[in-house]
Write an enzyme that holds these catalytic residues in place. Structure first.
Site, PDB file in Angstrom:
ATOM      1  N   HIS A 100       0.950  -1.147  -0.022  1.00  0.00           N
ATOM      2  CA  HIS A 100       0.041  -0.002  -0.035  1.00  0.00           C
ATOM      3  C   HIS A 100       1.016   1.111   0.096  1.00  0.00           C
ATOM      4  O   HIS A 100       1.864   1.307   0.478  1.00  0.00           O
ATOM      5  CB  HIS A 100      -0.875   0.091   1.108  1.00  0.00           C
ATOM      6  CG  HIS A 100      -2.113   1.059   1.096  1.00  0.00           C
ATOM      7  ND1 HIS A 100      -1.832   2.363   1.240  1.00  0.00           N
ATOM      8  CD2 HIS A 100      -3.242   0.736   0.867  1.00  0.00           C
ATOM      9  CE1 HIS A 100      -2.869   3.103   0.870  1.00  0.00           C
ATOM     10  NE2 HIS A 100      -3.888   2.189   0.687  1.00  0.00           N
ATOM     11  N   GLU A 149      -3.999   1.758  -7.165  1.00  0.00           N
ATOM     12  CA  GLU A 149      -4.408   2.721  -6.667  1.00  0.00           C
ATOM     13  C   GLU A 149      -3.521   4.017  -6.599  1.00  0.00           C
ATOM     14  O   GLU A 149      -2.495   4.170  -6.180  1.00  0.00           O
ATOM     15  CB  GLU A 149      -4.398   2.475  -4.980  1.00  0.00           C
ATOM     16  CG  GLU A 149      -5.140   1.409  -4.302  1.00  0.00           C
ATOM     17  CD  GLU A 149      -5.649   1.396  -3.042  1.00  0.00           C
ATOM     18  OE1 GLU A 149      -6.488   1.226  -2.697  1.00  0.00           O
ATOM     19  OE2 GLU A 149      -4.543   1.321  -2.010  1.00  0.00           O
TER      20      GLU A 149
HETATM   21  P1  13P Z   1     -10.239   5.713   0.214  1.00  0.00           P
HETATM   22  O1  13P Z   1     -11.295   4.911  -0.351  1.00  0.00           O
HETATM   23  O2  13P Z   1     -10.229   6.372   1.413  1.00  0.00           O
HETATM   24  O3  13P Z   1      -9.582   6.822  -1.036  1.00  0.00           O
HETATM   25  O4  13P Z   1      -8.981   4.691   0.300  1.00  0.00           O
HETATM   26  C1  13P Z   1      -8.322   3.970  -0.851  1.00  0.00           C
HETATM   27  C2  13P Z   1      -7.235   3.093  -0.435  1.00  0.00           C
HETATM   28  O5  13P Z   1      -6.137   3.372  -0.050  1.00  0.00           O
HETATM   29  C3  13P Z   1      -7.617   1.652  -0.153  1.00  0.00           C
HETATM   30  O6  13P Z   1      -6.623   0.931   0.046  1.00  0.00           O
END
Ligand code: 13P
Length: 226
Positions: A100, A149
């Site tokens: 992450h 992401e």
């Molecule tokens: P948000 O949905 O709060 O933008 O976070 C996404 C995330 O980092 C999931 O791992």
């Protein structure tokens, strides 16, 4: 939708024990004993300290939820104070988040550490959701699920467009043909979830903030199931 879909809620460093308990209680009232469609898998990622209680409540309320952990040690079980090893997690959870951007940035987790963590997870039989923020990020061998992401979309309320997400997902898929599923994460909510899931290469989503709220999480699953 008939393709296989994974909705994985990353709670991050949120919720006290009683708030975590409330989540499962309220979620159980919403779902009222119903199951999810065969093609839809829902996973929640509470804090490590709440995993055992979460497992108990999921069984007790008979919820159609699987469990994941947000972090693991890069080393095997042993004299590593404060660490939680993959082998310790493996009888509690099925999934593990690795890579992450919040861990890369705040805890200096680089490709080498992330590859070690992936090896530990694979040894322990955990299903890895490996997060990348760019199509060129490295993905360790043996990773089955990748979550794209974009950093600018995390926690900002500004999601990527479904087309942007699809383009990157499809670039990742071509670079890593052995990866079986690509998720999108970054400001996913009950309103935009379906747009992402309609995309041919996107096989699920990784919501953060909206997964903390049992009502929003339930609505995301409901919309994903339609
Ligand atoms: P948000 O949905 O709060 O933008 O976070 C996404 C995330 O980092 C999931 O791992």
């Amino acid at each position: 939708m008939t393709k296989d879909i994974l909705v994985a809620g990353n709670w991050k460093s949120n919720k006290t024990l009683s708030q975590a308990e409330d989540f499962f209680r309220v979620f159980s009232e919403k779902i009222k004993g119903e199951s999810l469609p065969q093609n839809l898998t829902a996973v929640v990622f509470p804090s490590l300290i709440h995993l055992e209680k979460a497992r108990f409540l999921i069984n007790d309320y008979r919820l159609p939820l699987k469990l994941g952990a947000q972090n693991l040690s890069a080393r095997q079980e042993g004299a590593f104070t404060g660490e939680v090893a993959a082998s310790q997690l493996s009888d509690l959870v099925e999934y593990i988040l690795i890579g992450h951007s919040e861990r890369r940035k705040n805890y200096a987790e680089d490709d080498e550490i992330l590859a070690q963590k992936s090896d530990r997870a694979i040894e322990a039989g955990l299903k890895i959701i490996y997060c990348v923020s760019d199509k060129n990020d490295r993905v360790p061998d043996g990773v089955d699920i990748v979550a794209y992401e974009p950093v600018w979309a995390i926690g900002t309320g500004k999601a990527a467009t479904a087309q942007e997400a699809e383009e990157t997902a499809s670039a990742i898929k071509s670079k890593h043909p052995k990866v079986s599923r690509i998720l999108y994460g970054g400001s996913v909510n009950p309103d935009n979830i379906v747009e992402f899931l309609k995309m041919p290469t996107i096989g699920g989503v990784l919501p953060g903030k909206t997964s903390l709220d049992p009502d929003q999480f339930f609505r995301m699953l409901k919309n994903a199931a339609e």
